[in-house]
Scaffold this motif. Structure first.
Motif, PDB file in Angstrom:
ATOM      1  N   LYS A  90      -1.569 -14.008   1.050  1.00 41.71           N
ATOM      2  CA  LYS A  90      -0.540 -14.791   1.747  1.00 41.71           C
ATOM      3  C   LYS A  90      -0.843 -16.302   1.723  1.00 41.71           C
ATOM      4  N   GLU A  91      -1.810 -16.683   0.904  1.00 40.15           N
ATOM      5  CA  GLU A  91      -2.109 -18.103   0.768  1.00 40.15           C
ATOM      6  C   GLU A  91      -1.068 -18.763  -0.130  1.00 40.15           C
ATOM      7  N   LYS A  92      -0.779 -20.023   0.167  1.00 43.30           N
ATOM      8  CA  LYS A  92       0.233 -20.752  -0.587  1.00 43.30           C
ATOM      9  C   LYS A  92      -0.440 -21.684  -1.598  1.00 43.30           C
ATOM     10  N   TYR A  93       0.237 -21.869  -2.717  1.00 41.81           N
ATOM     11  CA  TYR A  93      -0.331 -22.671  -3.799  1.00 41.81           C
ATOM     12  C   TYR A  93       0.732 -23.572  -4.415  1.00 41.81           C
ATOM     13  N   LEU A  94       0.254 -24.643  -4.993  1.00 46.27           N
ATOM     14  CA  LEU A  94       1.034 -25.462  -5.909  1.00 46.27           C
ATOM     15  C   LEU A  94       0.610 -24.976  -7.290  1.00 46.27           C
ATOM     16  N   SER A  95       1.569 -24.479  -8.047  1.00 46.07           N
ATOM     17  CA  SER A  95       1.238 -23.784  -9.285  1.00 46.07           C
ATOM     18  C   SER A  95       1.821 -24.491 -10.504  1.00 46.07           C
ATOM     19  N   VAL A  96       1.037 -24.528 -11.571  1.00 43.57           N
ATOM     20  CA  VAL A  96       1.487 -25.106 -12.833  1.00 43.57           C
ATOM     21  C   VAL A  96       2.314 -24.076 -13.594  1.00 43.57           C
ATOM     22  N   ILE A  97       3.491 -24.480 -14.054  1.00 38.04           N
ATOM     23  CA  ILE A  97       4.327 -23.604 -14.882  1.00 38.04           C
ATOM     24  C   ILE A  97       3.846 -23.727 -16.322  1.00 38.04           C
ATOM     25  N   GLN A  98       3.394 -22.617 -16.866  1.00 37.23           N
ATOM     26  CA  GLN A  98       2.814 -22.615 -18.199  1.00 37.23           C
ATOM     27  C   GLN A  98       3.890 -22.789 -19.273  1.00 37.23           C
ATOM     28  N   GLU A  99       3.630 -23.673 -20.213  1.00 35.49           N
ATOM     29  CA  GLU A  99       4.580 -23.904 -21.294  1.00 35.49           C
ATOM     30  C   GLU A  99       4.731 -22.668 -22.176  1.00 35.49           C
ATOM     31  N   GLU A 100       3.621 -21.974 -22.426  1.00 39.71           N
ATOM     32  CA  GLU A 100       3.639 -20.831 -23.322  1.00 39.71           C
ATOM     33  C   GLU A 100       4.301 -19.615 -22.683  1.00 39.71           C
ATOM     34  N   ASN A 101       4.113 -19.460 -21.376  1.00 41.35           N
ATOM     35  CA  ASN A 101       4.651 -18.284 -20.684  1.00 41.35           C
ATOM     36  C   ASN A 101       5.171 -18.715 -19.318  1.00 41.35           C
TER      37      ASN A 101
END
Length: 230
Positions: A90-101
């Motif tokens: 239930k932890e929140k993150y700032l996530s990178v959107i992967q270019e490949e997937n």
């Protein structure tokens, strides 16, 4: 280089043209605003100005380009990001959107408490106990981390000595001996710190420790001989 620069500018232009007019709800703003741990000693701060999403990172303010309901591009970082939650923790993150997937989810930058401070922040505030606590946690995970290099602390300590902030210098040098107990250099520096305060006994003890670890330290040897001759 010119081709790369052109492609970068072209990509940014496409993003700007394709971006959606998204209205963030107050609930979304409240849930996503705050600090995210970029690495062990660095945070990203997310906040909003009206309907614009901003990031503050390494003392620089960056305005994002919204590309979807929960997607935005940050040109200064050259990353497309979104907010995610780990279903298990239930932890929140700032996530990178992967270019490949683009469908893959990674948990990159953990959301931390609003009052969270990095070890370096505590260091700047002269809260050396809390700073050491944080740096020791970093060392537990990675004993070779760039954030705990002994030369970094030595530079800070000697800067304090030059500024006649002797007690601060001693505190920094002490921290270095705890983080790097097998280094002769850190004890030599702590000896210098104590000597600047007029504490010749503690200076002697630390020069002696340094000399025990490195018998080629002529300066430490000279002080030890002079002190013992008194």
């Amino acid at each position: 280089m010119k081709t790369q620069s052109f492609l970068t500018s072209f990509l940014l232009a496409l993003i700007m043209l394709s971006c959606n007019s998204v209205e963030f709800t107050e609930e979304f703003k409240a849930e996503t605003s705050g600090k995210y741990l970029y690495n062990a000693d660095d945070v990203i701060e997310v906040y909003y100005k009206g309907n614009d999403l901003y990031l503050k990172w390494r003392e620089g303010e960056m305005k994002s380009v919204t590309t979807g309901d929960n997607e935005f591009f940050v040109a200064d970082m050259y990353k497309k990001l979104h907010f995610v939650e780990n279903s298990s923790s239930k932890e929140k993150y700032l996530s990178v959107i992967q270019e490949e997937n683009t469908d893959s989810i990674t948990y990159d930058y953990l959301k931390v408490a609003d009052d969270y401070k990095t070890p370096s922040t505590y260091l700047k505030e002269a809260n050396y106990e809390k700073a050491l606590e944080g740096f020791l946690k970093i060392k537990e995970k990675d004993s070779t981390s760039e954030f705990i290099q002994q030369y970094k602390f030595n530079r800070i300590g000697y800067r304090f000595l030059r500024d006649k902030k002797h007690e601060d210098a001693v505190a920094i040098f002490k921290m270095n001996t705890i983080l790097h107990p097998n280094s002769p250099n850190v004890y030599d520096s702590l000896g210098d710190g104590y000597l600047a305060t007029g504490d010749s006994l503690n200076a002697y003890n630390n020069y002696l420790k340094s000399y025990d670890l490195n018998s080629r330290n002529k300066r430490a040897k000279e002080f030890i001989e002079i002190y013992e001759a008194k």
